[in-house]
Design a protein around this motif. Structure first.
Motif, PDB file in Angstrom:
ATOM      1  N   ILE A  58      21.965 -16.607 -85.194  1.00 20.03           N
ATOM      2  CA  ILE A  58      22.865 -16.199 -84.105  1.00 20.03           C
ATOM      3  C   ILE A  58      24.172 -15.658 -84.674  1.00 20.03           C
ATOM      4  O   ILE A  58      24.655 -14.592 -84.260  1.00 20.03           O
ATOM      5  CB  ILE A  58      23.115 -17.386 -83.145  1.00 20.03           C
ATOM      6  CG1 ILE A  58      21.832 -17.707 -82.377  1.00 20.03           C
ATOM      7  CG2 ILE A  58      24.276 -17.095 -82.200  1.00 20.03           C
ATOM      8  CD1 ILE A  58      21.844 -19.053 -81.659  1.00 20.03           C
ATOM      9  N   ARG A  59      24.754 -16.348 -85.656  1.00 23.53           N
ATOM     10  CA  ARG A  59      26.025 -15.928 -86.258  1.00 23.53           C
ATOM     11  C   ARG A  59      25.884 -14.610 -87.003  1.00 23.53           C
ATOM     12  O   ARG A  59      26.672 -13.679 -86.798  1.00 23.53           O
ATOM     13  CB  ARG A  59      26.540 -17.017 -87.214  1.00 23.53           C
ATOM     14  CG  ARG A  59      27.826 -16.622 -87.932  1.00 23.53           C
ATOM     15  CD  ARG A  59      28.252 -17.660 -88.961  1.00 23.53           C
ATOM     16  NE  ARG A  59      27.230 -18.021 -89.924  1.00 23.53           N
ATOM     17  CZ  ARG A  59      26.869 -17.248 -90.969  1.00 23.53           C
ATOM     18  NH1 ARG A  59      27.441 -16.077 -91.168  1.00 23.53           N
ATOM     19  NH2 ARG A  59      25.932 -17.664 -91.808  1.00 23.53           N
ATOM     20  N   LYS A  62      25.409 -11.598 -84.690  1.00 18.29           N
ATOM     21  CA  LYS A  62      26.660 -11.295 -83.992  1.00 18.29           C
ATOM     22  C   LYS A  62      27.644 -10.601 -84.939  1.00 18.29           C
ATOM     23  O   LYS A  62      28.270  -9.601 -84.574  1.00 18.29           O
ATOM     24  CB  LYS A  62      27.260 -12.579 -83.413  1.00 18.29           C
ATOM     25  CG  LYS A  62      28.474 -12.369 -82.556  1.00 18.29           C
ATOM     26  CD  LYS A  62      28.096 -11.740 -81.237  1.00 18.29           C
ATOM     27  CE  LYS A  62      29.259 -11.776 -80.265  1.00 18.29           C
ATOM     28  NZ  LYS A  62      28.923 -11.137 -79.001  1.00 18.29           N
ATOM     29  N   GLU A  63      27.776 -11.120 -86.181  1.00 14.91           N
ATOM     30  CA  GLU A  63      28.704 -10.535 -87.152  1.00 14.91           C
ATOM     31  C   GLU A  63      28.324  -9.107 -87.540  1.00 14.91           C
ATOM     32  O   GLU A  63      29.185  -8.262 -87.719  1.00 14.91           O
ATOM     33  CB  GLU A  63      28.738 -11.383 -88.437  1.00 14.91           C
ATOM     34  CG  GLU A  63      29.448 -12.695 -88.303  1.00 14.91           C
ATOM     35  CD  GLU A  63      29.369 -13.547 -89.563  1.00 14.91           C
ATOM     36  OE1 GLU A  63      29.913 -14.653 -89.519  1.00 14.91           O
ATOM     37  OE2 GLU A  63      28.763 -13.122 -90.582  1.00 14.91           O
ATOM     38  N   THR A  65      25.994  -6.951 -85.847  1.00 16.68           N
ATOM     39  CA  THR A  65      25.620  -5.996 -84.793  1.00 16.68           C
ATOM     40  C   THR A  65      26.378  -6.174 -83.477  1.00 16.68           C
ATOM     41  O   THR A  65      26.276  -5.312 -82.602  1.00 16.68           O
ATOM     42  CB  THR A  65      24.126  -6.113 -84.463  1.00 16.68           C
ATOM     43  OG1 THR A  65      23.892  -7.371 -83.812  1.00 16.68           O
ATOM     44  CG2 THR A  65      23.259  -5.993 -85.709  1.00 16.68           C
ATOM     45  N   GLY A  66      27.059  -7.301 -83.299  1.00 19.32           N
ATOM     46  CA  GLY A  66      27.722  -7.589 -82.035  1.00 19.32           C
ATOM     47  C   GLY A  66      26.777  -8.073 -80.957  1.00 19.32           C
ATOM     48  O   GLY A  66      27.199  -8.350 -79.831  1.00 19.32           O
ATOM     49  N   LEU A  67      25.496  -8.201 -81.268  1.00 20.04           N
ATOM     50  CA  LEU A  67      24.495  -8.584 -80.273  1.00 20.04           C
ATOM     51  C   LEU A  67      24.416 -10.100 -80.110  1.00 20.04           C
ATOM     52  O   LEU A  67      24.595 -10.855 -81.066  1.00 20.04           O
ATOM     53  CB  LEU A  67      23.115  -8.049 -80.675  1.00 20.04           C
ATOM     54  CG  LEU A  67      22.976  -6.527 -80.759  1.00 20.04           C
ATOM     55  CD1 LEU A  67      21.614  -6.154 -81.332  1.00 20.04           C
ATOM     56  CD2 LEU A  67      23.192  -5.893 -79.394  1.00 20.04           C
ATOM     57  N   ASP A  68      24.105 -10.508 -78.894  1.00 24.33           N
ATOM     58  CA  ASP A  68      23.851 -11.915 -78.580  1.00 24.33           C
ATOM     59  C   ASP A  68      22.345 -12.091 -78.441  1.00 24.33           C
ATOM     60  O   ASP A  68      21.675 -11.288 -77.785  1.00 24.33           O
ATOM     61  CB  ASP A  68      24.541 -12.302 -77.274  1.00 24.33           C
ATOM     62  CG  ASP A  68      26.049 -12.166 -77.370  1.00 24.33           C
ATOM     63  OD1 ASP A  68      26.630 -12.751 -78.295  1.00 24.33           O
ATOM     64  OD2 ASP A  68      26.636 -11.463 -76.523  1.00 24.33           O
ATOM     65  N   GLU A  70      18.808 -14.940 -78.119  1.00 29.48           N
ATOM     66  CA  GLU A  70      18.312 -16.224 -77.635  1.00 29.48           C
ATOM     67  C   GLU A  70      16.872 -16.389 -78.091  1.00 29.48           C
ATOM     68  O   GLU A  70      16.275 -15.469 -78.638  1.00 29.48           O
ATOM     69  CB  GLU A  70      18.430 -16.314 -76.111  1.00 29.48           C
ATOM     70  CG  GLU A  70      17.635 -15.257 -75.369  1.00 29.48           C
ATOM     71  CD  GLU A  70      17.872 -15.263 -73.864  1.00 29.48           C
ATOM     72  OE1 GLU A  70      18.841 -15.883 -73.414  1.00 29.48           O
ATOM     73  OE2 GLU A  70      17.075 -14.632 -73.158  1.00 29.48           O
ATOM     74  N   GLN A 103      22.366  -4.642 -74.051  1.00 25.14           N
ATOM     75  CA  GLN A 103      23.303  -4.556 -75.167  1.00 25.14           C
ATOM     76  C   GLN A 103      22.825  -3.525 -76.189  1.00 25.14           C
ATOM     77  O   GLN A 103      21.624  -3.376 -76.411  1.00 25.14           O
ATOM     78  CB  GLN A 103      23.432  -5.904 -75.879  1.00 25.14           C
ATOM     79  CG  GLN A 103      24.537  -6.772 -75.362  1.00 25.14           C
ATOM     80  CD  GLN A 103      24.737  -7.977 -76.278  1.00 25.14           C
ATOM     81  OE1 GLN A 103      23.813  -8.752 -76.510  1.00 25.14           O
ATOM     82  NE2 GLN A 103      25.945  -8.134 -76.774  1.00 25.14           N
TER      83      GLN A 103
END
Length: 145
Positions: A58-59, A62-63, A65-68, A70, A103
């Motif tokens: 998850i981290r 995000k770092e 690509t900026g994507l969230d 699950e 996204q």
């Protein structure tokens, strides 16, 4: 593997590689200025102290690509030894989906990646980074598990 006793070898490192899927496509970027330079790879990075594999996935995503994401699911573990460097990586391959399918990936580390794109699983770009290519040779497919 035979080496001189006085040679000090680096300790193995653990990395998590995220196979983010969307419509039978996977997110890949060409690496720059880092291990595997000019090879295509999924978003990935080193496990930090105290993190679970899922938290790392998850981290890192995000770092980079900026994507969230699950539904992080562990699919395979690879053991990669590179004698020419020398380095030793244990790579945890995980699968995930976008938390918000609308996204769009951003290139948040342009010094490490020249951009992100969605690629059909049956027509992946070349060259692929070593651990990814090795997993493919063993029949790995994040869509079939």
């Amino acid at each position: 593997m035979q080496m001189k006793m006085e040679q000090i070898l680096p300790a193995p490192k653990v990395a998590v590689a995220v196979f983010l899927s969307k419509d039978k496509k996977v997110l890949l970027g060409r690496r720059l200025n880092c291990t595997g330079q000019s090879y295509f790879s999924v978003p990935s990075g080193h496990l930090e102290f105290g993190e679970s594999f899922e938290q790392c996935a998850i981290r890192e995503l995000k770092e980079e690509t900026g994507l969230d994401i699950e539904k992080v699911e562990i699919l395979k573990v690879t053991n990669n030894i590179f004698l020419e460097e020398p380095s030793h990586y244990v790579v945890i391959l995980v699968r995930s989906v976008l938390a918000d399918p609308n996204q769009i990936p951003q290139n948040l580390e342009p010094e490490k990646c020249d951009g992100w794109g969605w690629y059909e699983w049956d027509s992946l770009p070349e060259p692929l980074i070593g651990p990814f290519k090795s997993a493919l040779a063993e029949g790995f497919n994040p869509f079939s598990n």
